[in-house]
Design an enzyme around this catalytic site. Structure first.
Site, short mmCIF file in Angstrom:
data_model
loop_
_atom_site.label_atom_id
_atom_site.label_comp_id
_atom_site.label_asym_id
_atom_site.label_seq_id
_atom_site.Cartn_x
_atom_site.Cartn_y
_atom_site.Cartn_z
N ARG A 145 0.85 -1.42 0.64
CA ARG A 145 -0.21 -0.54 0.19
C ARG A 145 1.29 1.60 0.29
O ARG A 145 1.51 1.98 1.07
CB ARG A 145 -0.56 -0.11 1.58
CG ARG A 145 -1.89 -1.19 1.46
CD ARG A 145 -2.64 -1.05 2.68
NE ARG A 145 -3.70 -1.90 2.91
CZ ARG A 145 -4.63 -2.70 2.25
NH1 ARG A 145 -5.36 -2.29 1.49
NH2 ARG A 145 -5.36 -4.12 2.38
N ASP B 103 -10.01 0.03 -4.80
CA ASP B 103 -10.62 1.01 -5.33
C ASP B 103 -9.25 1.92 -5.33
O ASP B 103 -9.39 2.83 -6.07
CB ASP B 103 -11.76 1.44 -4.52
CG ASP B 103 -11.90 1.71 -3.17
OD1 ASP B 103 -10.51 0.57 -2.84
OD2 ASP B 103 -13.26 1.66 -2.87
N THR C 82 -9.76 -8.00 -4.31
CA THR C 82 -10.06 -7.99 -3.15
C THR C 82 -11.03 -8.80 -2.54
O THR C 82 -12.23 -9.18 -3.54
CB THR C 82 -10.29 -6.52 -2.79
OG1 THR C 82 -10.32 -6.34 -1.65
CG2 THR C 82 -11.51 -6.01 -3.83
N ASP D 225 -12.44 -7.98 -0.55
CA ASP D 225 -14.19 -7.38 0.36
C ASP D 225 -14.98 -7.77 -0.87
O ASP D 225 -16.10 -7.27 -0.35
CB ASP D 225 -14.24 -6.66 0.66
CG ASP D 225 -13.01 -5.62 1.70
OD1 ASP D 225 -12.60 -7.11 2.41
OD2 ASP D 225 -12.40 -4.97 1.86
N ASP E 212 -16.26 -4.84 -2.47
CA ASP E 212 -16.49 -4.09 -2.55
C ASP E 212 -15.97 -2.87 -3.85
O ASP E 212 -16.25 -1.82 -3.22
CB ASP E 212 -16.75 -3.45 -1.09
CG ASP E 212 -14.70 -3.24 -1.17
OD1 ASP E 212 -13.83 -3.64 -2.35
OD2 ASP E 212 -13.91 -2.39 -0.04
O1 F6P Z 1 -9.20 -4.49 1.16
C1 F6P Z 1 -8.81 -6.15 1.49
C2 F6P Z 1 -8.50 -6.25 3.74
O2 F6P Z 1 -8.29 -6.95 3.59
C3 F6P Z 1 -9.63 -5.40 4.46
O3 F6P Z 1 -11.09 -6.73 4.71
C4 F6P Z 1 -9.45 -5.20 5.48
O4 F6P Z 1 -9.85 -4.49 6.44
C5 F6P Z 1 -8.02 -5.09 5.65
O5 F6P Z 1 -7.91 -5.46 4.08
C6 F6P Z 1 -6.45 -5.15 5.79
O6 F6P Z 1 -5.86 -4.47 5.44
P1 F6P Z 1 -4.33 -4.92 5.59
O7 F6P Z 1 -3.73 -5.84 5.37
O8 F6P Z 1 -3.55 -3.65 5.53
O9 F6P Z 1 -3.97 -5.09 7.59
#
Ligand code: F6P
Length: 328
Positions: free
Chosen positions: A76, A107, A130, A132, A134
């Site tokens: 990220r 997104d 993803t 999610d 979403d």
């Molecule tokens: O976007 C996918 C996801 O798994 C979400 O469900 C969750 O909130 C987030 O990523 C967790 O992100 P990270 O792995 O950066 O903690």
């Protein structure tokens, strides 16, 4: 097909999702099929900024269709959100003679792709990846189906121990802003209650529902909670709240967390990834840009990236009613 595009790069960005490898494989092999060069970019936009690239061939992606995670790894990237970061990225793309970019992610990743296009007129296309689910413009995102199956397998196991001890479990599942996972695994696992961000059940109704469960003779209960739920208490606070108000319940908590993101992709995710990867490359070769490939009404379709980012993928609220009825 246009011959303007001679080299396409692919990266995975944001939270990894099962099926990303199958999508990378499809992108690379579609390039090979059309005699186009392909490049894998490691660690998402971080690797794009640092020039962490590798030329790919059809054989570079062997034996990955069945693997979870992403061989290209992910990140990220904060730096890519800055103009300076994107300037470095564009320079690296130009130096490597890359003509277009496939971004597999959610997104946030698509927002980055659009910014790159806006500033440098660089062709970009998105593949929704993803767990999610979403993203607007696709009924299913890559990894969602696998995550559902993973989560349900675990909740079934929790049910075994919950019923052995006549306990109530709050089970938190992923879904930062959307209740797709919670709602579907909740119904599939026969959860007594499901808490999702799209519906504010409220603490009173939760207690009422738990009371009704007890009165109806149920000995164990499972409440599936989406991590993005808006009830105002996290699963640990919910446990305390229920224990205070209903001492007859022996409550435990289980946060499923990142295990939902791992594991071999389901057949559905592998097939979807393959379809989306082929369509992404062929759309770029047809001169399309700033679009996302997705599955709409059982057809592979293109949606403008700005729509995919701005609009919401709605959960099916009919499922809430179905859940209420089948757990009566
Ligand atoms: O976007 C996918 C996801 O798994 C979400 O469900 C969750 O909130 C987030 O990523 C967790 O992100 P990270 O792995 O950066 O903690």
């Amino acid at each position: 097909m246009s011959n303007k595009i001679k080299k396409i790069a692919v990266l995975t960005s944001g939270g990894d999702a099962p099926g990303m490898n199958a999508a990378i494989r499809a992108v690379v092999r579609t390039c090979a099929f059309h005699n186009i060069d392909s490049v894998g970019i490691y660690r998402g936009y971080e690797g794009l900024i640092e020039g962490d690239f590798e030329e790919m061939t059809a054989r570079s992606v062997k034996s990955i269709v069945n693997k979870g995670g992403t061989i290209l790894r992910s990140s990220r990237s904060k730096e890519f959100r800055t103009k300076e970061g994107r300037a470095k990225a564009f320079k690296n793309l130009t130096t490597a003679e890359i003509d277009a970019l496939v971004v597999i992610g959610g997104d946030g990743s698509f927002t980055g792709a659009l910014a790159l296009n806006k500033e440098y007129n660089f062709p970009v296309i998105g593949i929704p990846g993803t767990i999610d689910n979403d993203i607007y413009g696709t009924t299913y995102t890559l990894g969602y189906d696998t995550a559902l199956n993973t989560a349900i397998e675990v909740i079934d196991k929790i049910r075994d121990t919950a019923s052995s001890h006549s306990r109530l479990f709050f089970v938190e599942v992923m879904g930062r802003d959307a209740g797709h996972i919670a709602l579907n695994v909740g119904i599939g696992a026969g959860a007594e209650e499901i808490l999702i961000p799209e519906e504010d059940l409220g603490l009173d109704r939760l207690l009422e529902s738990l009371k009704r469960s007890k009165q109806s003779g149920k000995t164990s209960s499972i409440v599936v909670v989406s991590e993005g739920d808006k009830i105002g208490k996290n699963v640990f606070e919910l446990k305390d709240y229920v224990e205070e108000n209903m001492p007859e319940y022996d409550v435990r908590v289980s946060v499923l967390g990142h295990l939902q993101r791992g594991g071999a992709p389901s057949c559905f995710d592998r097939v979807l990834a393959s379809q989306l990867g082929v369509k992404a490359v062929e759309s770029l070769l047809e001169g399309k840009t700033n679009v996302m490939v997705g599955l709409v009404k059982d057809e592979i379709a293109l949606t403008p990236l700005n729509k995919a980012i701005k609009l919401k993928s709605e959960v099916d609220m009919n499922l809430v009613r179905v859940s209420d009825i089948v757990t009566y």
